[in-house]
Design a protein around this motif. Structure first.
Motif, short mmCIF file in Angstrom:
data_model
loop_
_atom_site.label_atom_id
_atom_site.label_comp_id
_atom_site.label_asym_id
_atom_site.label_seq_id
_atom_site.Cartn_x
_atom_site.Cartn_y
_atom_site.Cartn_z
N MET A 160 0.82 -1.20 0.00
CA MET A 160 0.00 0.00 0.00
C MET A 160 0.86 1.26 0.00
O MET A 160 0.49 2.27 -0.63
N ASP A 161 2.01 1.23 0.66
CA ASP A 161 2.85 2.43 0.75
C ASP A 161 3.32 2.87 -0.64
O ASP A 161 3.20 4.05 -0.98
N LEU A 162 3.84 1.95 -1.43
CA LEU A 162 4.30 2.32 -2.77
C LEU A 162 3.12 2.79 -3.62
O LEU A 162 3.24 3.75 -4.38
N ALA A 163 1.99 2.12 -3.49
CA ALA A 163 0.81 2.52 -4.26
C ALA A 163 0.43 3.96 -3.95
O ALA A 163 0.20 4.77 -4.86
N GLN A 164 0.36 4.31 -2.68
CA GLN A 164 -0.06 5.65 -2.30
C GLN A 164 0.97 6.69 -2.71
O GLN A 164 0.60 7.79 -3.17
N ARG A 165 2.25 6.36 -2.59
CA ARG A 165 3.29 7.31 -2.98
C ARG A 165 3.30 7.52 -4.49
O ARG A 165 3.50 8.64 -4.98
N ALA A 166 3.08 6.45 -5.25
CA ALA A 166 3.02 6.57 -6.71
C ALA A 166 1.80 7.39 -7.14
O ALA A 166 1.91 8.25 -8.03
N LEU A 167 0.66 7.13 -6.53
CA LEU A 167 -0.54 7.89 -6.85
C LEU A 167 -0.36 9.37 -6.53
O LEU A 167 -0.83 10.25 -7.28
N ALA A 168 0.32 9.67 -5.44
CA ALA A 168 0.56 11.06 -5.06
C ALA A 168 1.40 11.80 -6.09
O ALA A 168 1.32 13.03 -6.20
N LEU A 169 2.19 11.06 -6.85
CA LEU A 169 3.04 11.64 -7.89
C LEU A 169 2.33 11.71 -9.24
O LEU A 169 2.91 12.15 -10.23
N GLY A 170 1.07 11.26 -9.27
CA GLY A 170 0.32 11.28 -10.52
C GLY A 170 0.39 9.99 -11.30
O GLY A 170 -0.08 9.94 -12.44
N GLY A 171 0.96 8.94 -10.72
CA GLY A 171 1.12 7.68 -11.41
C GLY A 171 -0.16 6.86 -11.48
O GLY A 171 -1.14 7.14 -10.78
N TYR A 172 -0.12 5.84 -12.32
CA TYR A 172 -1.22 4.90 -12.48
C TYR A 172 -0.77 3.53 -11.97
O TYR A 172 0.44 3.26 -11.87
N ILE A 173 -1.73 2.66 -11.69
CA ILE A 173 -1.45 1.31 -11.21
C ILE A 173 -2.19 0.33 -12.10
O ILE A 173 -3.38 0.49 -12.38
N SER A 174 -1.47 -0.71 -12.56
CA SER A 174 -2.07 -1.71 -13.44
C SER A 174 -2.11 -3.06 -12.74
O SER A 174 -1.12 -3.50 -12.15
N PHE A 175 -3.27 -3.72 -12.85
CA PHE A 175 -3.48 -4.99 -12.18
C PHE A 175 -3.48 -6.13 -13.20
O PHE A 175 -4.10 -6.03 -14.26
N SER A 176 -2.80 -7.20 -12.84
CA SER A 176 -2.69 -8.39 -13.69
C SER A 176 -3.51 -9.53 -13.10
O SER A 176 -4.22 -9.36 -12.10
N GLY A 177 -3.36 -10.72 -13.68
CA GLY A 177 -4.06 -11.89 -13.19
C GLY A 177 -3.73 -12.27 -11.77
O GLY A 177 -4.48 -13.03 -11.14
N ILE A 178 -2.65 -11.76 -11.24
CA ILE A 178 -2.28 -12.04 -9.85
C ILE A 178 -3.40 -11.64 -8.89
O ILE A 178 -3.60 -12.27 -7.85
N ILE A 179 -4.17 -10.63 -9.27
CA ILE A 179 -5.22 -10.15 -8.39
C ILE A 179 -6.30 -11.21 -8.15
O ILE A 179 -7.05 -11.15 -7.18
N THR A 180 -6.36 -12.22 -9.03
CA THR A 180 -7.35 -13.29 -8.87
C THR A 180 -6.86 -14.40 -7.94
O THR A 180 -7.65 -15.29 -7.58
N PHE A 181 -5.59 -14.37 -7.55
CA PHE A 181 -5.03 -15.43 -6.72
C PHE A 181 -5.51 -15.30 -5.27
O PHE A 181 -5.72 -14.18 -4.77
N LYS A 182 -5.64 -16.41 -4.58
CA LYS A 182 -6.17 -16.41 -3.22
C LYS A 182 -5.27 -15.68 -2.24
O LYS A 182 -5.76 -15.13 -1.24
N ASN A 183 -3.96 -15.67 -2.49
CA ASN A 183 -3.03 -15.05 -1.55
C ASN A 183 -2.73 -13.60 -1.90
O ASN A 183 -1.72 -13.04 -1.46
#
Length: 259
Positions: A160-183
Motif C-alpha cells: 500500500m505504501d508504494l501505491a499511495q506514494r506513486a498515486l501522489a506523484l500522478g502515477g497509475y497502477i495496473s493490475f494483472s491476473g495475480i489479483i485473482t489469486f487467493k493469496n
C-alpha cells in the motif's frame, strides 16, 4: 470493451499462434493491447507486430533483467525510437530485487535513463517493480522533483505504501491476473483503494494467467478475468471497469488515440 495494457506478443507462446491469439482476444471483447519491449535492440520486432495489427501498439525499453546488457542504450536512443508512430510508451524498465538478474546499479542507471526519456517525450513509462518498494518510491519522488513524467506501475505486486506514494506523484497502477489469486489480499486492497481514474488492467502474457486459467500460458483474452475480479473488489460492474480502465488507458497512453 477492454484493453490489455501489457503483454508480450513476441514471446514464442503467443507468436506461434498470433492469429488465434488476436481472434480470441476480439471474441472476449479485448479491443486493443500493447506489446511491451524488454530489449531495445529488438525494437524492430515489437514495431513489426504493431504495424501488422491495427489494434496493437508497442513500447521501447529495457527490462531490468537485461539492464546490464543494454547499458549502451542512452536516453537519446529511447527518444529516437519512440518516434515510431505505433510506439506509445517507454519501458518496461525498473527494479527487480526478487531475481536480481542484473546488478542493482545497472537497473537503477537504466531506470533513470528511461525516466529521462519519458520526461522528454511525455510518453508514459511502464515500470517493473518487484520487491524494491522503498528504492522505487525514493527514485520516483526524487526524479519527479526534477520534472514530472507520466508512469504506470505495471503488474502491481507491491504494498500500500508504494501505491499511495506513486498515486501522489500522478502515477497509475495496473493490475494483472495475480489479483485473482487467493493469496493476493494486499493487492486486492490496493485495487479497492485506487481512484477510478488511475487504474489499468493487463495480462503480462504469456505469464501469470488468472484463475481459472492458472498454470496455462496466458494471453490477452484472459484480461477479462482480471477485469471481472477488479469489478468484484470495487463493487461495480464489469462494464464499468471496462469503461474506466479504457478511459484511463486513453488518457495515459494518449498517443494511442483511444478515447
Amino acid at each position: 470493451m477492454l484493453i490489455d495494457s501489457h503483454c508480450h506478443l513476441d514471446f514464442e507462446a503467443l507468436a506461434a499462434d498470433i492469429e488465434g491469439v488476436m481472434a480470441r482476444a476480439a471474441a472476449a471483447g479485448v479491443t486493443g493491447m500493447v506489446t511491451i519491449s524488454t530489449w531495445v535492440d529488438k525494437f524492430s520486432t515489437y514495431a513489426d507486430i504493431a504495424e501488422r495489427f491495427p489494434n496493437v501498439w508497442c513500447s521501447v525499453g529495457t527490462h531490468p533483467h537485461n539492464a546490464d546488457q543494454e547499458l549502451h542504450i542512452q536516453t537519446e536512443d529511447l527518444v529516437r525510437l519512440s518516434a515510431h508512430p505505433r510506439c506509445i510508451a517507454i519501458g518496461e524498465a525498473g527494479l527487480d530485487y526478487f531475481y536480481d538478474n542484473a546488478p542493482r546499479e545497472a537497473q537503477e542507471i537504466g531506470l533513470r535513463r528511461h525516466i529521462a526519456a519519458a520526461r522528454i517525450t511525455r510518453l508514459p513509462l511502464v515500470i517493473h517493480s518487484r520487491q524494491a518498494d522503498d528504492d522505487m518510491a525514493a527514485i520516483l519522488e526524487e526524479e519527479t522533483g526534477q520534472g514530472a513524467f507520466p508512469f504506470v506501475l505495471h503488474c502491481f505486486t507491491a504494498g500500500m505504501d508504494l501505491a499511495q506514494r506513486a498515486l501522489a506523484l500522478g502515477g497509475y497502477i495496473s493490475f494483472s491476473g495475480i489479483i485473482t489469486f487467493k493469496n493476493a489480499k494486499e493487492i486486492q486492497d490496493v485495487a479497492a483503494m485506487v481512484p477510478a481514474d488511475r487504474y489499468l488492467v493487463e495480462t503480462d502474457a504469456p505469464y501469470l494467467a488468472p484463475i481459472p486459467h492458472r498454470g496455462q500460458s496466458n494471453e490477452p483474452s484472459f484480461v477479462r478475468h482480471t477485469a471481472e475480479k477488479v469489478a468484484e473488489i470495487r463493487g461495480v460492474t464489469l462494464e464499468q471497469v471496462g469503461r474506466e480502465s479504457t478511459a484511463n488507458f486513453g488518457r495515459l497512453f494518449a498517443k494511442s488515440g483511444v478515447k
